[in-house]
Design a protein around this motif. Structure first.
Motif, PDB file in Angstrom:
ATOM      1  N   ALA A  93      38.567  19.975  43.494  1.00 15.28           N
ATOM      2  CA  ALA A  93      39.417  20.050  44.677  1.00 15.28           C
ATOM      3  C   ALA A  93      39.230  21.433  45.279  1.00 15.28           C
ATOM      4  CB  ALA A  93      40.879  19.823  44.314  1.00 15.28           C
ATOM      5  N   VAL A  94      39.629  21.562  46.533  1.00 11.33           N
ATOM      6  CA  VAL A  94      39.542  22.845  47.228  1.00 11.33           C
ATOM      7  C   VAL A  94      40.942  23.264  47.657  1.00 11.33           C
ATOM      8  CG1 VAL A  94      38.642  24.043  49.265  1.00 11.33           C
ATOM      9  CG2 VAL A  94      37.191  22.424  48.020  1.00 11.33           C
ATOM     10  N   ASN A  95      41.296  24.501  47.334  1.00  7.66           N
ATOM     11  CA  ASN A  95      42.513  25.118  47.849  1.00  7.66           C
ATOM     12  C   ASN A  95      42.105  25.947  49.056  1.00  7.66           C
ATOM     13  OD1 ASN A  95      44.332  24.242  45.763  1.00  7.66           O
ATOM     14  ND2 ASN A  95      43.398  25.757  44.418  1.00  7.66           N
ATOM     15  N   PRO A  96      42.503  25.525  50.273  1.00  7.54           N
ATOM     16  CA  PRO A  96      42.143  26.297  51.460  1.00  7.54           C
ATOM     17  C   PRO A  96      42.874  27.648  51.494  1.00  7.54           C
ATOM     18  CG  PRO A  96      43.024  24.120  52.063  1.00  7.54           C
ATOM     19  CD  PRO A  96      43.234  24.311  50.596  1.00  7.54           C
ATOM     20  N   PRO A  97      42.421  28.585  52.306  1.00  8.26           N
ATOM     21  CA  PRO A  97      43.117  29.863  52.424  1.00  8.26           C
ATOM     22  C   PRO A  97      44.586  29.638  52.795  1.00  8.26           C
ATOM     23  CG  PRO A  97      41.081  29.882  53.704  1.00  8.26           C
ATOM     24  CD  PRO A  97      41.286  28.481  53.219  1.00  8.26           C
ATOM     25  N   GLY A  98      45.484  30.364  52.132  1.00 12.03           N
ATOM     26  CA  GLY A  98      46.906  30.268  52.429  1.00 12.03           C
ATOM     27  C   GLY A  98      47.625  29.127  51.737  1.00 12.03           C
ATOM     28  N   CYS A  99      46.914  28.286  51.010  1.00 12.84           N
ATOM     29  CA  CYS A  99      47.506  27.146  50.293  1.00 12.84           C
ATOM     30  C   CYS A  99      48.098  27.631  48.970  1.00 12.84           C
ATOM     31  CB  CYS A  99      46.428  26.098  50.034  1.00 12.84           C
ATOM     32  SG  CYS A  99      46.888  24.823  48.857  1.00 12.84           S
ATOM     33  N   THR A 117      39.969  22.349  30.661  1.00 14.66           N
ATOM     34  CA  THR A 117      39.152  23.497  31.053  1.00 14.66           C
ATOM     35  C   THR A 117      38.732  23.315  32.495  1.00 14.66           C
ATOM     36  OG1 THR A 117      38.325  23.763  28.798  1.00 14.66           O
ATOM     37  CG2 THR A 117      37.070  24.833  30.547  1.00 14.66           C
ATOM     38  N   ALA A 118      38.898  24.379  33.283  1.00 13.09           N
ATOM     39  CA  ALA A 118      38.523  24.338  34.693  1.00 13.09           C
ATOM     40  C   ALA A 118      37.751  25.597  35.060  1.00 13.09           C
ATOM     41  CB  ALA A 118      39.755  24.199  35.578  1.00 13.09           C
ATOM     42  N   LEU A 119      36.859  25.431  36.017  1.00 12.02           N
ATOM     43  CA  LEU A 119      36.090  26.538  36.589  1.00 12.02           C
ATOM     44  C   LEU A 119      36.658  26.806  37.973  1.00 12.02           C
ATOM     45  CD1 LEU A 119      33.582  28.436  36.589  1.00 12.02           C
ATOM     46  CD2 LEU A 119      32.320  26.528  37.592  1.00 12.02           C
ATOM     47  N   PHE A 120      36.917  28.072  38.273  1.00 15.09           N
ATOM     48  CA  PHE A 120      37.475  28.470  39.561  1.00 15.09           C
ATOM     49  C   PHE A 120      36.485  29.375  40.283  1.00 15.09           C
ATOM     50  CE2 PHE A 120      40.812  27.736  36.527  1.00 15.09           C
ATOM     51  CZ  PHE A 120      41.717  26.951  37.223  1.00 15.09           C
ATOM     52  N   ILE A 121      36.201  29.050  41.525  1.00 15.76           N
ATOM     53  CA  ILE A 121      35.384  29.912  42.381  1.00 15.76           C
ATOM     54  C   ILE A 121      36.307  30.330  43.513  1.00 15.76           C
ATOM     55  CG2 ILE A 121      33.311  30.111  43.795  1.00 15.76           C
ATOM     56  CD1 ILE A 121      32.189  27.724  42.089  1.00 15.76           C
ATOM     57  N   THR A 122      36.686  31.603  43.513  1.00 21.13           N
ATOM     58  CA  THR A 122      37.809  32.066  44.327  1.00 21.13           C
ATOM     59  C   THR A 122      37.467  33.310  45.127  1.00 21.13           C
ATOM     60  OG1 THR A 122      39.248  31.325  42.538  1.00 21.13           O
ATOM     61  CG2 THR A 122      40.237  32.759  44.187  1.00 21.13           C
ATOM     62  N   ALA A 123      37.917  33.320  46.376  1.00 21.30           N
ATOM     63  CA  ALA A 123      37.946  34.554  47.163  1.00 21.30           C
ATOM     64  C   ALA A 123      39.246  35.253  46.765  1.00 21.30           C
ATOM     65  CB  ALA A 123      37.919  34.235  48.650  1.00 21.30           C
ATOM     66  N   GLY A 124      39.194  36.072  45.735  1.00 21.71           N
ATOM     67  CA  GLY A 124      40.397  36.559  45.074  1.00 21.71           C
ATOM     68  C   GLY A 124      41.110  37.730  45.711  1.00 21.71           C
ATOM     69  N   GLN A 125      40.490  38.403  46.664  1.00 23.86           N
ATOM     70  CA  GLN A 125      41.126  39.572  47.257  1.00 23.86           C
ATOM     71  C   GLN A 125      42.448  39.181  47.927  1.00 23.86           C
ATOM     72  OE1 GLN A 125      38.833  41.509  50.305  1.00 23.86           O
ATOM     73  NE2 GLN A 125      40.039  43.369  50.209  1.00 23.86           N
ATOM     74  N   PRO A 160      44.597  34.337  50.274  1.00 20.79           N
ATOM     75  CA  PRO A 160      44.562  34.368  51.731  1.00 20.79           C
ATOM     76  C   PRO A 160      43.176  34.553  52.341  1.00 20.79           C
ATOM     77  CG  PRO A 160      45.341  36.478  50.896  1.00 20.79           C
ATOM     78  CD  PRO A 160      45.178  35.564  49.706  1.00 20.79           C
ATOM     79  N   LYS A 161      42.196  34.997  51.568  1.00 16.62           N
ATOM     80  CA  LYS A 161      40.904  35.396  52.136  1.00 16.62           C
ATOM     81  C   LYS A 161      39.834  34.311  52.170  1.00 16.62           C
ATOM     82  CE  LYS A 161      42.049  39.705  52.853  1.00 16.62           C
ATOM     83  NZ  LYS A 161      42.090  40.304  54.163  1.00 16.62           N
ATOM     84  N   GLY A 162      40.086  33.138  51.547  1.00 13.71           N
ATOM     85  CA  GLY A 162      39.052  32.099  51.568  1.00 13.71           C
ATOM     86  C   GLY A 162      39.391  30.932  50.670  1.00 13.71           C
ATOM     87  N   ASP A 163      38.531  29.923  50.724  1.00 11.80           N
ATOM     88  CA  ASP A 163      38.695  28.728  49.901  1.00 11.80           C
ATOM     89  C   ASP A 163      38.567  29.057  48.416  1.00 11.80           C
ATOM     90  OD1 ASP A 163      38.887  27.027  52.125  1.00 11.80           O
ATOM     91  OD2 ASP A 163      36.749  26.578  52.119  1.00 11.80           O
ATOM     92  N   GLU A 164      39.201  28.208  47.603  1.00 10.48           N
ATOM     93  CA  GLU A 164      39.016  28.260  46.157  1.00 10.48           C
ATOM     94  C   GLU A 164      38.583  26.871  45.700  1.00 10.48           C
ATOM     95  OE1 GLU A 164      41.410  29.645  42.243  1.00 10.48           O
ATOM     96  OE2 GLU A 164      42.521  28.319  43.580  1.00 10.48           O
TER      97      GLU A 164
END
Length: 83
Positions: A50-56, A67-75, A15-19
């Motif tokens: 690809a980008v997962n927007p907040p709330g997606c 293998t994938a790399l994830f950059i996530t606003a995980g909170q 919920p806090k940001g793009d991934e």
């Protein structure tokens, strides 16, 4: 970064940001449920992202090994069972 050998067992949402999801090896089919109810799927191959927007809500299928790399606003990340 994570190497998968099978489909994800659940959906997740941040919920806090793009991934950003960046495929490094193999192929990953990302399934997304957007906040407006739109459903999309995209297959990523090495070097694609690809980008997962907040709330997606999102999950993934793996054909073999990927293998994938994830950059996530995980909170506040949430999970739900995959049917």
């Amino acid at each position: 970064m994570y190497t998968f050998t099978e489909d994800w067992e659940s959906w997740e949402m941040h919920p806090k940001g793009d991934e950003a999801v960046i495929c490094l090896a193999g192929a990953i089919t990302l399934h997304q449920e957007m906040t407006d109810g739109t459903e999309m799927s995209v297959t990523l191959e090495p070097g694609e992202y690809a980008v997962n927007p907040p709330g997606c809500w999102h999950t993934a299928d793996i054909a073999a090994e990927a293998t994938a790399l994830f950059i996530t606003a995980g909170q506040g990340t949430q999970h739900r069972p995959r049917n």
